[in-house]
Scaffold this motif. Structure first.
Motif, PDB file in Angstrom:
ATOM      1  N   LEU A  37      28.853 -10.971 -10.520  1.00  0.00           N
ATOM      2  CA  LEU A  37      28.769  -9.653  -9.894  1.00  0.00           C
ATOM      3  C   LEU A  37      27.333  -9.222  -9.600  1.00  0.00           C
ATOM      4  CD1 LEU A  37      31.396  -7.701 -12.046  1.00  0.00           C
ATOM      5  CD2 LEU A  37      31.667  -8.491  -9.702  1.00  0.00           C
ATOM      6  N   GLY A  38      26.364  -9.980 -10.094  1.00  0.00           N
ATOM      7  CA  GLY A  38      24.963  -9.569  -9.971  1.00  0.00           C
ATOM      8  C   GLY A  38      24.506  -9.343  -8.547  1.00  0.00           C
ATOM      9  N   LEU A  39      24.636 -10.362  -7.706  1.00  0.00           N
ATOM     10  CA  LEU A  39      24.174 -10.242  -6.324  1.00  0.00           C
ATOM     11  C   LEU A  39      25.120  -9.384  -5.489  1.00  0.00           C
ATOM     12  CD1 LEU A  39      22.778 -13.812  -5.544  1.00  0.00           C
ATOM     13  CD2 LEU A  39      21.534 -11.737  -6.135  1.00  0.00           C
ATOM     14  N   THR A  40      26.389  -9.348  -5.855  1.00  0.00           N
ATOM     15  CA  THR A  40      27.325  -8.450  -5.168  1.00  0.00           C
ATOM     16  C   THR A  40      26.882  -7.005  -5.370  1.00  0.00           C
ATOM     17  OG1 THR A  40      29.114 -10.013  -5.663  1.00  0.00           O
ATOM     18  CG2 THR A  40      29.753  -7.819  -4.910  1.00  0.00           C
ATOM     19  N   TYR A  41      26.487  -6.693  -6.599  1.00  0.00           N
ATOM     20  CA  TYR A  41      25.993  -5.347  -6.918  1.00  0.00           C
ATOM     21  C   TYR A  41      24.710  -5.057  -6.148  1.00  0.00           C
ATOM     22  CZ  TYR A  41      23.786  -1.656  -9.691  1.00  0.00           C
ATOM     23  OH  TYR A  41      23.153  -0.510 -10.094  1.00  0.00           O
ATOM     24  N   VAL A  42      23.804  -6.039  -6.091  1.00  0.00           N
ATOM     25  CA  VAL A  42      22.540  -5.867  -5.370  1.00  0.00           C
ATOM     26  C   VAL A  42      22.794  -5.494  -3.918  1.00  0.00           C
ATOM     27  CG1 VAL A  42      20.520  -7.100  -4.474  1.00  0.00           C
ATOM     28  CG2 VAL A  42      21.175  -7.375  -6.864  1.00  0.00           C
TER      29      VAL A  42
ATOM     30  N   ASN B  34      18.188  -1.430 -11.561  1.00  0.00           N
ATOM     31  CA  ASN B  34      19.203  -2.437 -11.868  1.00  0.00           C
ATOM     32  C   ASN B  34      19.164  -3.581 -10.860  1.00  0.00           C
ATOM     33  OD1 ASN B  34      20.128  -0.960 -14.053  1.00  0.00           O
ATOM     34  ND2 ASN B  34      21.813  -0.016 -12.933  1.00  0.00           N
ATOM     35  N   VAL B  35      18.919  -3.250  -9.596  1.00  0.00           N
ATOM     36  CA  VAL B  35      18.825  -4.270  -8.547  1.00  0.00           C
ATOM     37  C   VAL B  35      17.691  -5.247  -8.862  1.00  0.00           C
ATOM     38  CG1 VAL B  35      18.125  -4.642  -6.144  1.00  0.00           C
ATOM     39  CG2 VAL B  35      19.885  -2.949  -6.674  1.00  0.00           C
TER      40      VAL B  35
ATOM     41  N   ALA C 164      25.582  -4.324  -2.570  1.00  0.00           N
ATOM     42  CA  ALA C 164      26.328  -3.059  -2.459  1.00  0.00           C
ATOM     43  C   ALA C 164      25.390  -1.853  -2.566  1.00  0.00           C
ATOM     44  CB  ALA C 164      27.403  -2.991  -3.533  1.00  0.00           C
ATOM     45  N   ILE C 165      24.421  -1.926  -3.471  1.00  0.00           N
ATOM     46  CA  ILE C 165      23.492  -0.808  -3.651  1.00  0.00           C
ATOM     47  C   ILE C 165      22.555  -0.682  -2.452  1.00  0.00           C
ATOM     48  CG2 ILE C 165      21.543   0.043  -5.025  1.00  0.00           C
ATOM     49  CD1 ILE C 165      24.276   0.508  -6.295  1.00  0.00           C
ATOM     50  N   ILE C 166      22.060  -1.808  -1.964  1.00  0.00           N
ATOM     51  CA  ILE C 166      21.099  -1.770  -0.854  1.00  0.00           C
ATOM     52  C   ILE C 166      21.742  -1.274   0.435  1.00  0.00           C
ATOM     53  CG2 ILE C 166      19.577  -3.166   0.612  1.00  0.00           C
ATOM     54  CD1 ILE C 166      18.523  -2.563  -2.207  1.00  0.00           C
ATOM     55  N   VAL C 167      23.010  -1.622   0.661  1.00  0.00           N
ATOM     56  CA  VAL C 167      23.667  -1.208   1.911  1.00  0.00           C
ATOM     57  C   VAL C 167      24.514   0.049   1.713  1.00  0.00           C
ATOM     58  CG1 VAL C 167      23.738  -3.578   2.753  1.00  0.00           C
ATOM     59  CG2 VAL C 167      25.717  -2.651   1.546  1.00  0.00           C
ATOM     60  N   ALA C 168      24.421   0.676   0.528  1.00  0.00           N
ATOM     61  CA  ALA C 168      25.191   1.891   0.241  1.00  0.00           C
ATOM     62  C   ALA C 168      24.790   3.014   1.193  1.00  0.00           C
ATOM     63  CB  ALA C 168      24.977   2.320  -1.209  1.00  0.00           C
ATOM     64  N   PRO C 169      25.621   4.077   1.337  1.00  0.00           N
ATOM     65  CA  PRO C 169      25.332   5.185   2.250  1.00  0.00           C
ATOM     66  C   PRO C 169      23.960   5.817   2.069  1.00  0.00           C
ATOM     67  CG  PRO C 169      27.574   5.342   1.471  1.00  0.00           C
ATOM     68  CD  PRO C 169      26.946   4.210   0.718  1.00  0.00           C
TER      69      PRO C 169
ATOM     70  N   GLU D  20       0.828  -1.209   0.000  1.00  0.00           N
ATOM     71  CA  GLU D  20       0.000   0.000   0.000  1.00  0.00           C
ATOM     72  C   GLU D  20       0.863   1.260   0.000  1.00  0.00           C
ATOM     73  OE1 GLU D  20      -2.694  -0.220   3.255  1.00  0.00           O
ATOM     74  OE2 GLU D  20      -3.696  -2.033   2.521  1.00  0.00           O
ATOM     75  N   ASN D  21       1.980   1.202   0.706  1.00  0.00           N
ATOM     76  CA  ASN D  21       2.899   2.332   0.725  1.00  0.00           C
ATOM     77  C   ASN D  21       4.092   1.985  -0.165  1.00  0.00           C
ATOM     78  OD1 ASN D  21       4.404   4.592   1.287  1.00  0.00           O
ATOM     79  ND2 ASN D  21       5.017   3.919   3.333  1.00  0.00           N
ATOM     80  N   TYR D  22       4.031   2.368  -1.438  1.00  0.00           N
ATOM     81  CA  TYR D  22       5.043   1.944  -2.403  1.00  0.00           C
ATOM     82  C   TYR D  22       5.932   3.087  -2.889  1.00  0.00           C
ATOM     83  CZ  TYR D  22       1.020   3.413  -5.203  1.00  0.00           C
ATOM     84  OH  TYR D  22      -0.046   4.098  -5.707  1.00  0.00           O
ATOM     85  N   GLU D  23       5.987   4.164  -2.146  1.00  0.00           N
ATOM     86  CA  GLU D  23       6.889   5.259  -2.488  1.00  0.00           C
ATOM     87  C   GLU D  23       8.047   5.291  -1.500  1.00  0.00           C
ATOM     88  OE1 GLU D  23       4.659   8.844  -2.647  1.00  0.00           O
ATOM     89  OE2 GLU D  23       3.675   8.351  -4.553  1.00  0.00           O
ATOM     90  N   LEU D  24       9.241   5.548  -2.011  1.00  0.00           N
ATOM     91  CA  LEU D  24      10.414   5.568  -1.149  1.00  0.00           C
ATOM     92  C   LEU D  24      11.447   6.549  -1.700  1.00  0.00           C
ATOM     93  CD1 LEU D  24      12.799   3.701  -2.744  1.00  0.00           C
ATOM     94  CD2 LEU D  24      11.160   1.939  -2.151  1.00  0.00           C
ATOM     95  N   THR D  25      12.510   6.759  -0.921  1.00  0.00           N
ATOM     96  CA  THR D  25      13.581   7.660  -1.320  1.00  0.00           C
ATOM     97  C   THR D  25      14.820   6.842  -1.676  1.00  0.00           C
ATOM     98  OG1 THR D  25      12.776   9.376   0.166  1.00  0.00           O
ATOM     99  CG2 THR D  25      15.052   9.577  -0.597  1.00  0.00           C
ATOM    100  N   GLY D  26      15.394   7.084  -2.867  1.00  0.00           N
ATOM    101  CA  GLY D  26      16.577   6.342  -3.266  1.00  0.00           C
ATOM    102  C   GLY D  26      16.989   6.677  -4.683  1.00  0.00           C
ATOM    103  N   ASP D  27      17.934   5.917  -5.218  1.00  0.00           N
ATOM    104  CA  ASP D  27      18.446   6.121  -6.566  1.00  0.00           C
ATOM    105  C   ASP D  27      17.645   5.259  -7.543  1.00  0.00           C
ATOM    106  OD1 ASP D  27      20.182   5.592  -8.985  1.00  0.00           O
ATOM    107  OD2 ASP D  27      21.468   7.021  -7.927  1.00  0.00           O
ATOM    108  N   GLU D  28      16.903   5.904  -8.417  1.00  0.00           N
ATOM    109  CA  GLU D  28      15.982   5.197  -9.315  1.00  0.00           C
ATOM    110  C   GLU D  28      16.700   4.239 -10.258  1.00  0.00           C
ATOM    111  OE1 GLU D  28      12.456   6.221 -12.573  1.00  0.00           O
ATOM    112  OE2 GLU D  28      13.431   7.820 -11.437  1.00  0.00           O
ATOM    113  N   VAL D  29      17.776   4.692 -10.888  1.00  0.00           N
ATOM    114  CA  VAL D  29      18.486   3.882 -11.878  1.00  0.00           C
ATOM    115  C   VAL D  29      19.075   2.627 -11.242  1.00  0.00           C
ATOM    116  CG1 VAL D  29      20.439   3.803 -13.478  1.00  0.00           C
ATOM    117  CG2 VAL D  29      19.003   5.850 -13.355  1.00  0.00           C
ATOM    118  N   HIS D  30      19.790   2.826 -10.129  1.00  0.00           N
ATOM    119  CA  HIS D  30      20.447   1.677  -9.494  1.00  0.00           C
ATOM    120  C   HIS D  30      19.429   0.717  -8.883  1.00  0.00           C
ATOM    121  CE1 HIS D  30      24.639   2.766 -10.012  1.00  0.00           C
ATOM    122  NE2 HIS D  30      24.331   4.015  -9.727  1.00  0.00           N
ATOM    123  N   LEU D  31      18.335   1.252  -8.385  1.00  0.00           N
ATOM    124  CA  LEU D  31      17.321   0.383  -7.802  1.00  0.00           C
ATOM    125  C   LEU D  31      16.640  -0.461  -8.882  1.00  0.00           C
ATOM    126  CD1 LEU D  31      16.170  -0.411  -5.127  1.00  0.00           C
ATOM    127  CD2 LEU D  31      14.478   1.392  -5.315  1.00  0.00           C
TER     128      LEU D  31
END
Length: 247
Positions: free
Chosen positions: A221-226, A152-153, A228-233, A139-150
């Motif tokens: 590198l697929g899951l490594t990238y996933v 890709n995830v 890295a992006i999720i735990v990024a600053p 129901e709450n599907y809006e969030l703050t983050g990087d659209e392109v990298h997300l």
């Protein structure tokens, strides 16, 4: 006696630690060799295709046919794009390791990102006779983050689900939300993996050992990238991707 037992314990502990380091070094060496083999295979195929396409274009009979020239130049362009994409993956991971990649903070619709990722992968899934189901119930599907990298995830996870489904892929992506955040689940009926392999899935360049068989492409590198992006600053407000769902 106490002193002897003490120093004996130290010797045993050092010996155990040394053996542990040796096993880790052996594992890293195997991962490195697998990465080199995979990289060689990934670059060898498009290079061979480009070489054949160039030879075809130089054929006097082909030079008279404009449509065939366009066809072969399109192949060259696509294969070149594919090679650039592989190089970009390695460079991107290097930047992530050094925390030099800039992640934006946008207000994004996670459902819209999922729909676009599904659209991008759907053709590959349909070619194998499979299908992707979506059940986006958050129901709450809006969030703050990087659209392109997300995006890709999400695409990387769907791509894994497709690649590791030997028959007709049956993939389902769903979302749920509660007061803690949004939960994204991706399910498939693929080949699976052992518990030992699951422990290593986020390691850079790691792929499930298959010997010299390279029927499933990638650099590991697929899951490594996933991860890295999720735990990024940059924090993805309200977003949760449980490890069990990534597997």
């Amino acid at each position: 006696l106490i002193g002897s037992l003490f120093f004996t314990s130290i010797i045993i502990a050092v010996f155990y630690y040394t053996v542990l380091i040796l096993f880790r070094q052996k594992k890293l060496s195997e991962i490195k060799n697998d990465f080199i083999n995979n990289m060689t295979h990934e670059f060898k195929t498009p290079l061979a295709t480009i070489s054949l396409a160039v030879d075809a274009v130089n054929n006097p009979m082909i030079l008279k046919d404009e449509n065939k020239i366009k066809h072969y130049t399109h192949i060259i362009k696509e294969e070149n794009k594919r090679m650039n994409s592989q190089v970009e993956k390695v460079l991107q991971m290097a930047l992530l390791d050094k925390n030099q990649i800039n992640l934006s903070k946008d207000e994004i619709d996670i459902h819209d990102i999922i729909y676009r990722a599904v659209e991008n992968i759907s053709l590959q899934v349909e070619e194998k006779g499979g299908n992707i189901m979506t059940e986006l119930a958050a129901e709450n599907y809006e969030l703050t983050g990087d659209e392109v990298h997300l995006q890709n995830v999400i695409f990387n996870l769907l791509d894994n689900a497709n690649k590791y489904s030997p028959d007709k892929p049956e993939i389902k992506i769903s979302t749920q939300s509660d007061n803690k955040g949004i939960y994204i689940t991706i399910e498939d009926k693929g080949i699976g993996m052992s518990q030992d392999n699951i422990k290593m899935i986020f390691e850079k360049f790691y792929r499930v050992p298959t010997g010299n068989v390279h029927n499933i492409k990638g650099f590991g590198l697929g899951l490594t990238y996933v991860k890295a992006i999720i735990v990024a600053p940059v924090s993805y407000t309200h977003l949760t991707l449980p490890t069990s769902d990534l597997v």
